[in-house]
Design a protein around this motif. Structure first.
Motif: not given
Lengths: 260, 322
Positions: B105-131
């Motif tokens: 639910g939270l992943l969907k709310y913060l629009e991260l739901d399509e990336k839930d199986n990706k390693k976070v190392g490659k994400f932007s700082t903004g996406m990491k903050k959301k996580l």
């Protein structure tokens, strides 16, 4: 209790996943002991059979060395537990854990268990490798008993490393400690040679050295091929050693583990 | 105490449940130390603090069960996927199997739901903050601590995060305590603010209440060279003239040997006084003014009123001392 087990399982599985996602760590953990056995073990390849039987009580030095080498590897495995904690301190991950209701000793136990499991990775590979050099593999119960003894040794040594470096965030400290304690513990043990010809003072150290307990216990299993004639006293010593060090580690962690 | 230094001193604060409370102060003011004490990471040498109804010193585990925390820097395990990071957080809070439903639910709310199986190392700082926000909210905390939540983010990401923080507070009713040294951030986000300096609360209240403490406008003028600015005191409407870089105790040492000069002039109304002020200066020497800056009452001028210094001046002093 369930809460502690949940927390421990989460942190332990993180340790394991991190290990398995680093091919370099896996390759090095496996190749390093194998190279040791092949190169160091082959140094007596041309020695007269009578010499080997007199001195090592077997005609194959690699069979003699196998248990000692795997036990010695656990000394280096201990260092990984320290490095993993320092990594978590440096990256801030320790802080992330400490703002959750996780007790310090759970973090300590996850590091010790993670490093010890990592140490066990090499055992099946090394056993498979030494078969090529004519070493006879013991039965399953024998292998299992030896693996448990190595695990106990690893738990104890990882605990020592962790409580010695609990307060530190310096990468160099575990390496300095490793240089300081690993070589004496390796040579003043029965890992590479029998201690029959050691001077008395070194024999005393060897008789108190947990690396000797595991080396001798494993060697008895490997040479006889089963657990029928092993001296379980060595196993008991290892159990006492691991329990004592874990307890000290838990106390030290609860008192001193904190973020910088 | 931080070493032998008193990092936080004699603080008395009460934060309304369900509000967004800002701890505003320059770097080194004691904000992070206060967060550390309130989250049970360090123990105060004296005093008492209750978070979510529990004493941080005697019931720190209970406090930790009821709080979420977002750090100033991104702290995640980069080698793990989004879902694995969340799973570890759920284990640390010993959550039952409903954690996954909440996480989705939270992943969907913060629009991260399509990336839930990706390693976070490659994400932007903004996406990491959301996580980090997802991980902090996973166990439905009563209080959410955010230590400089937008530090290191660009202006756009910062505004996005502000909207998100407001939304989370409105929808979940979680009490948010955030520290910041961005005045605009505190102004936009917070229902109440405490201004902290040198480990002490110098003022607290709503942003409006604090702004009203800034008595009048501020005119800051940079001059190419020094002149005897006492002549400006005769201009009506001037409340105070301060030479920047000269502490109160050193006023007597005012010297003409300075190559340049910067004055901070507090006035009743900048627009009405400025023509007379400029004419007085140019009368003295026509090409003396380098630049003029006018500031209407805001949180920064309130801070200036209270401490006699701007944030950056305090930070510069702290940096020089180090």
């Amino acid at each position: 209790m369930i809460k502690i087990l949940n927390q421990l399982s989460g942190l332990y599985i993180r340790e394991i996943k991190t290990t398995f996602r680093s091919p370099a760590i896996i390759v090095l953990s496996i190749v390093q002991p194998l190279l040791w056995i092949i190169f160091f073990g082959s140094s007596f390849a041309s020695a007269p059979r009578s010499f080997l039987e007199d001195f090592f009580h077997t005609d194959n030095y690699i069979a003699f060395l196998l248990a000692g080498q795997l036990s010695t590897s656990m000394l280096f495995v201990g260092m990984f537990s320290s490095l993993s904690l320092i990594q978590d301190k440096k990256s801030g991950y320790l802080r992330r854990i400490l703002v959750t209701p996780t007790r310090n000793h759970t973090i300590f136990l996850s590091k010790v268990l993670g490093a010890s499991t990592r140490g066990m990775l090499q055992v099946p590979i090394v056993f498979a490798g030494v078969m090529l050099f004519g070493v006879q593999i013991p039965d399953m119960i024998g292998i299992l008993a030896f693996i448990v003894s190595l695990f106990l040794l690893s738990l104890g040594l990882s605990s020592i490393y962790l409580f010695l470096t609990m307060k530190s965030s310096d990468w160099q400290i575990p390496t300095v400690i490793a240089n300081f304690i690993n070589l004496p513990l390796m040579f003043a043990s029965t890992a590479l040679f029998s201690n029959e010809n050691f001077p008395t003072w070194m024999q005393t150290i060897s008789n108190l050295n947990p690396v000797s307990f595991s080396s001798t216990f494993g060697r008895e299993i490997i040479i006889s091929g089963n657990i029928a004639n092993v001296n379980w006293l060595y196993f008991s010593y290892l159990l006492i050693f691991a329990t004592t060090m874990l307890l000290i580690g838990v106390i030290v962690a609860n008192k001193t583990l904190k973020i910088d | 105490m931080y070493g032998s230094q008193t990092a936080v001193d004699q603080i008395n604060l009460q934060i309304k449940s369900g509000s967004i409370f800002g701890l505003l102060g320059p770097n080194g003011a004691g904000k992070t130390t206060m967060i550390k004490m309130l989250t049970g990471l360090s123990k105060p040498t004296k005093g008492k603090a209750l978070v979510a109804g529990y004493d941080v010193t005697t019931h720190s585990l209970k406090v930790k069960e009821n709080i979420g925390w977002i750090s100033s820097e991104v702290i995640l395990d980069d080698s793990l996927t989004i879902m694995e990071n969340i799973w570890i957080q759920s284990r640390l809070h010993s959550l039952n199997n409903t954690w996954k439903k909440k996480a989705i639910g939270l992943l969907k709310y913060l629009e991260l739901d399509e990336k839930d199986n990706k390693k976070v190392g490659k994400f932007s700082t903004g996406m990491k903050k959301k996580l980090e926000i997802i991980m902090a909210l996973l166990h439905d905390p009563k209080v959410l601590f955010m230590d400089e939540p937008t530090i290191g983010l660009d202006a756009n990401s910062r505004r996005l995060l502000w909207r998100l923080i407001k939304k989370i507070n409105a929808q979940s009713g979680v009490t948010i305590l955030l520290t910041t040294h961005y005045i605009e951030e505190a102004d936009v986000l917070c229902d109440d603010i405490a201004i902290i300096n040198n480990g002490k609360i110098v003022a607290s209240g709503s942003p409006q209440q604090l702004k009203s403490r800034a008595n009048g406008d501020i005119v800051e003028i940079d001059f190419f060279s020094y002149f005897d600015y006492k002549v400006l005191e005769s201009v009506s409407g001037i409340l105070e003239i301060i030479q920047i870089g000269l502490e109160n105790s050193d006023k007597a040492k005012r010297t003409t040997s300075e190559s340049s000069l910067r004055l901070r002039i507090k006035v009743r109304n900048a627009e009405t006084i400025l023509p007379e002020l400029i004419s007085k200066i140019t009368e003295f020497q026509p090409t003396l003014i380098k630049s003029i800056k006018i500031e209407k009452p805001n949180l920064e001028s309130a801070f200036l009123e209270l401490t006699g210094k701007r944030f950056e001046e305090i930070e510069e002093t702290t940096y020089d001392q180090k």
